[in-house]
Design an enzyme around this catalytic site. Structure first.
Site, PDB file in Angstrom:
ATOM      1  N   SER A  94      -3.799   2.502 -14.399  1.00  0.00           N
ATOM      2  CA  SER A  94      -3.806   1.729 -13.420  1.00  0.00           C
ATOM      3  C   SER A  94      -5.303   1.159 -13.286  1.00  0.00           C
ATOM      4  CB  SER A  94      -3.164   2.039 -11.973  1.00  0.00           C
ATOM      5  OG  SER A  94      -1.686   2.186 -12.205  1.00  0.00           O
ATOM      6  N   HIS A  95      -5.865   1.256 -11.961  1.00  0.00           N
ATOM      7  CA  HIS A  95      -7.336   0.617 -11.462  1.00  0.00           C
ATOM      8  C   HIS A  95      -7.984   2.049 -11.779  1.00  0.00           C
ATOM      9  CE1 HIS A  95      -4.870   2.045  -8.068  1.00  0.00           C
ATOM     10  NE2 HIS A  95      -6.175   2.591  -7.735  1.00  0.00           N
ATOM     11  N   ASP A 266      -7.377  -5.461 -12.907  1.00  0.00           N
ATOM     12  CA  ASP A 266      -7.713  -4.158 -13.150  1.00  0.00           C
ATOM     13  C   ASP A 266      -6.991  -3.726 -14.448  1.00  0.00           C
ATOM     14  OD1 ASP A 266      -4.931  -4.266 -12.526  1.00  0.00           O
ATOM     15  OD2 ASP A 266      -4.942  -2.115 -11.385  1.00  0.00           O
ATOM     16  N   ASP A 268      -4.356  -2.373 -15.510  1.00  0.00           N
ATOM     17  CA  ASP A 268      -2.799  -2.824 -15.977  1.00  0.00           C
ATOM     18  C   ASP A 268      -2.460  -4.066 -15.374  1.00  0.00           C
ATOM     19  OD1 ASP A 268      -2.885  -1.686 -13.302  1.00  0.00           O
ATOM     20  OD2 ASP A 268      -0.913  -1.273 -13.207  1.00  0.00           O
ATOM     21  N   ASP A 270      -2.227  -5.725 -12.448  1.00  0.00           N
ATOM     22  CA  ASP A 270      -1.753  -6.113 -11.311  1.00  0.00           C
ATOM     23  C   ASP A 270      -2.588  -6.538 -10.073  1.00  0.00           C
ATOM     24  OD1 ASP A 270      -2.318  -3.740 -10.921  1.00  0.00           O
ATOM     25  OD2 ASP A 270      -0.346  -2.991 -10.245  1.00  0.00           O
ATOM     26  N   ARG A 271      -3.864  -6.048 -10.193  1.00  0.00           N
ATOM     27  CA  ARG A 271      -4.892  -6.542  -9.198  1.00  0.00           C
ATOM     28  C   ARG A 271      -5.767  -7.518  -9.610  1.00  0.00           C
ATOM     29  NH1 ARG A 271      -7.342  -0.936  -6.559  1.00  0.00           N
ATOM     30  NH2 ARG A 271      -5.328   0.140  -6.034  1.00  0.00           N
ATOM     31  N   LYS A 367       2.587  -6.879  -7.603  1.00  0.00           N
ATOM     32  CA  LYS A 367       1.465  -7.863  -7.497  1.00  0.00           C
ATOM     33  C   LYS A 367       1.026  -8.301  -8.754  1.00  0.00           C
ATOM     34  CE  LYS A 367      -1.610  -3.846  -6.644  1.00  0.00           C
ATOM     35  NZ  LYS A 367      -0.482  -2.750  -6.916  1.00  0.00           N
TER      36      LYS A 367
HETATM   37  C1  G6P Z   1      -1.753   0.643  -5.792  1.00  0.00           C
HETATM   38  C2  G6P Z   1      -0.665   0.170  -5.121  1.00  0.00           C
HETATM   39  C3  G6P Z   1      -0.811  -0.768  -3.905  1.00  0.00           C
HETATM   40  C4  G6P Z   1      -1.793  -0.045  -2.763  1.00  0.00           C
HETATM   41  C5  G6P Z   1      -3.173   0.548  -3.706  1.00  0.00           C
HETATM   42  C6  G6P Z   1      -3.772   1.450  -2.786  1.00  0.00           C
HETATM   43  O1  G6P Z   1      -2.488  -0.411  -6.373  1.00  0.00           O
HETATM   44  O2  G6P Z   1       0.122  -0.414  -5.953  1.00  0.00           O
HETATM   45  O3  G6P Z   1       0.143  -1.278  -3.360  1.00  0.00           O
HETATM   46  O4  G6P Z   1      -2.207  -0.980  -1.845  1.00  0.00           O
HETATM   47  O5  G6P Z   1      -2.525   1.200  -4.872  1.00  0.00           O
HETATM   48  O6  G6P Z   1      -3.403   2.467  -2.480  1.00  0.00           O
HETATM   49  P1  G6P Z   1      -4.219   3.869  -1.557  1.00  0.00           P
HETATM   50  O7  G6P Z   1      -3.132   4.568  -1.407  1.00  0.00           O
HETATM   51  O8  G6P Z   1      -5.116   4.179  -2.746  1.00  0.00           O
HETATM   52  O9  G6P Z   1      -4.842   3.122  -0.619  1.00  0.00           O
HETATM   53 ZN    ZN Z   2      -2.992  -1.855 -11.114  1.00  0.00          ZN
END
Ligand code: G6P
Ligand code: ZN
Length: 540
Positions: A94-95, A266, A268, A270-271, A367
């Site tokens: 992910s990020h 990011d 993957d 989505d951000r 997203k």
């Molecule tokens: C991921 C999820 C988001 C969420 C984010 C932060 O990207 O898909 O929906 O807002 O993580 O989550 P956290 O629990 O780390 O604040």
């Molecule tokens: Zn992501």
């Protein structure tokens, strides 16, 4: 490759702690590399899909894989919906940083294309606690670098593996949503307008092939306007989280360069982070509000209409003002994209976003970074204003919600939990509501203090303990949460949101405006005392 293979049952042992967090199971790569660890979790996902009866067999008939193993999270959501699959598994850091010494994650998305809701992830977790074996067909070999469809027999049943182009389904979807020709004219320039210069940074994540296809091939921008567009297993050492700290490369290039618009995504895909000329920063909360106010400029929403807006609870309340003015319903949900899915499936929601650099719509159930970038470019192509002008106009109309988030990463988990308990006990004191909290020359009167609990308006399901909140009479808010996406120690998040409509304040620095509220937040929490931290690791 043999065209008939058999599966094997492998005995395994239970691993503790395979509990999915905000977004899937996230751990260090080394944890996933333990014998059977990854297989266990995947088996639990498949079992949770319905193979619950002892001795029963889950038959998987078709598997769709992106070429070379590449699909962005939004592309996975697109493909699940388009081909009506029963769900999809996304393997991604992910990020977070990736590679052998960093992080990894496994997310399961359901048949609506969205992240599995709590009742599904809870079921998966329960299965991981009692798993005795998993089933695997180790002899299936398919060249995933080659786009092809291969059908074989597995245990006497036909089984097809389709290796598909990573980009084409997603691209087709984007072309149906946006007017590519108007974005192309914006980017390339026309008689009346010089080219609008963009800089897109994929942070060595999965969006590389997507932005090459969309921005270079379709929209005709120059190769040099795209950076870090090769997906790398370790993201080339980058921390692929598009914010002012980890996307410094983009920020600096925008500060020094001739670009009108910058975007980063990011790992993957989505951000997103959106920047204007000279690195003018658009907070995700403002980005959501601006798009909400301008949705009618995007062909998809002209067609579908605008049903509702939503944001996660800690997200700055800028979009609330747009909802109020436009008479459109606004939903507030806990942190996590999964909470938007039900509202979208029930037709209540068109646009939503989170302060964590997530923006998206009901075109899929995730997203979507590239979508957000294209949405912004569509708005700019219609308004013909700079990013900064668009924000200034927006604040002049709606007022400005100043927002800031402080992250304290990798804190000692026990101390972080103790701090949260301390805050909760402070919040429970009956004298808190109505009391005046003062810092510098600012005084805030407490209106409500609680641990946020959400009831889904569609199915009535509840999510409790979703963040400690202090709401003030003027609409300002302080929120404390522990992150659910970290993979080591605890990450404490402190969110501060405050509304101003005094024209003289609109362009002020958020840090300056919010300083008194931040001071109050740190005092109540005793964060310094509990964590020993003087400053946050990241400010967004
Ligand atoms: C991921 C999820 C988001 C969420 C984010 C932060 O990207 O898909 O929906 O807002 O993580 O989550 P956290 O629990 O780390 O604040
Ligand atoms: Zn992501």
């Amino acid at each position: 490759m043999s065209s008939a293979v058999t599966s094997k049952i492998i005995e395994t042992r239970v691993y503790d702690g395979q509990k999915p967090g905000t977004s899937g199971l996230r751990k260090a790569v080394r944890v996933f590399m333990q014998e059977h660890y990854t297989e266990n979790f995947v088996q639990a996902i498949l079992q949770a899909l319905g193979d619950q009866l002892p001795g029963s067999t889950l038959v998987v008939k078709r598997l769709i894989i992106g070429q070379s193993g590449i699909l962005s999270t939004p592309a996975v959501s697109t493909i699940i919906r388009k081909y009506k699959t029963q769900g999809g598994i996304v393997l991604t850091a992910s990020h977070n940083p990736g590679g052998p010494d960093a992080d990894f994650g496994i997310k399961f998305n359901c048949e609506n294309g969205g992240p599995a809701p709590d009742h599904v992830t809870n079921k998966i977790y329960e299965i991981t606690k009692v798993l005795k074996s998993y089933k695997i067909a180790p002899d299936i070999t398919v060249d995933v670098d080659k786009i092809q469809s291969t059908t074989m027999q597995v245990d006497g049943n036909p089984f097809t593996v389709d290796v598909v182009d990573s980009v084409s389904d997603y691209l087709e979807h984007m072309k149906n949503i946006f007017d590519f020709s108007s974005i192309k004219t914006l980017l390339q320039g026309s008689n009346n307008h010089p080219p609008f210069k963009v800089l897109i940074n994929a942070m060595n994540g999965v969006t590389g092939p997507y932005i090459k296809q969309i921005f270079i091939k379709e929209l005709g921008i120059d190769n040099s306007s795209i950076v870090n567009a090769e997906p790398l297993e370790d993201f080339g050492g980058l921390h692929p989280d598009p914010n002012l700290t980890y996307a410094k490369g983009l920020v600096n290039a925008m500060k020094d360069g001739p670009y009108d618009f910058g975007a980063a995504f990011d790992g993957d895909g989505d951000r997103n982070m959106i920047l204007g000329k000279k690195a003018f920063f658009v907070t995700p909360s403002d980005s959501l509000a601006v798009l909400a106010a301008n949705l009618n400029l995007i062909p998809y929403f002209k067609k579908t209409g605008v049903k509702g807006y939503a944001r996660s609870m800690p997200t700055g309340a800028a979009v609330d003002r747009v909802a109020a003015k436009n008479g459109i319903k606004l939903y507030e949900v806990p942190t996590g994209w999964k909470y938007f899915g039900n509202l979208m499936d029930a037709g209540h929601l068109s646009l939503c976003g989170e302060e964590s650099f997530g923006t998206g719509s009901n075109h899929i159930r995730e997203k979507d970074g590239i979508w957000a970038c294209l949405a912004w470019l569509s708005v700019i192509a219609s308004l013909r204003k700079s990013v900064e002008e668009i924000l200034l106009n927006h604040w002049q109309i709606y007022g400005r919600n100043f927002f800031v988030r402080y992250d304290y990463e990798n804190c000692d988990s026990e101390m972080a939990n103790k701090m949260m308990q301390h805050i909760e006990s402070e919040l429970q004191k009956p004298e808190l509501v109505g009391s005046k909290l003062t810092s510098e020359s600012k005084t805030y009167i407490v209106k409500l203090a609680d641990n946020y609990c959400y009831t889904d308006p569609v199915d009535g399901s509840q999510a409790s303990k979703q963040g400690l909140r202090i709401l003030f009479q003027d609409g300002s808010r302080i929120i404390y949460r522990l992150s659910g996406t970290g993979s080591s120690g605890a990450t404490i998040r402190v969110y501060v949101d405050s509304y101003e409509d005094d024209p003289a304040s609109l362009t002020k620095d958020a840090q300056e405006i919010l300083k008194p509220l931040v001071t109050i937040a740190l005092e109540i929490s005793k964060l310094r005392e509990f964590t020993g931290r003087d400053a946050p690791t990241v400010i967004t």
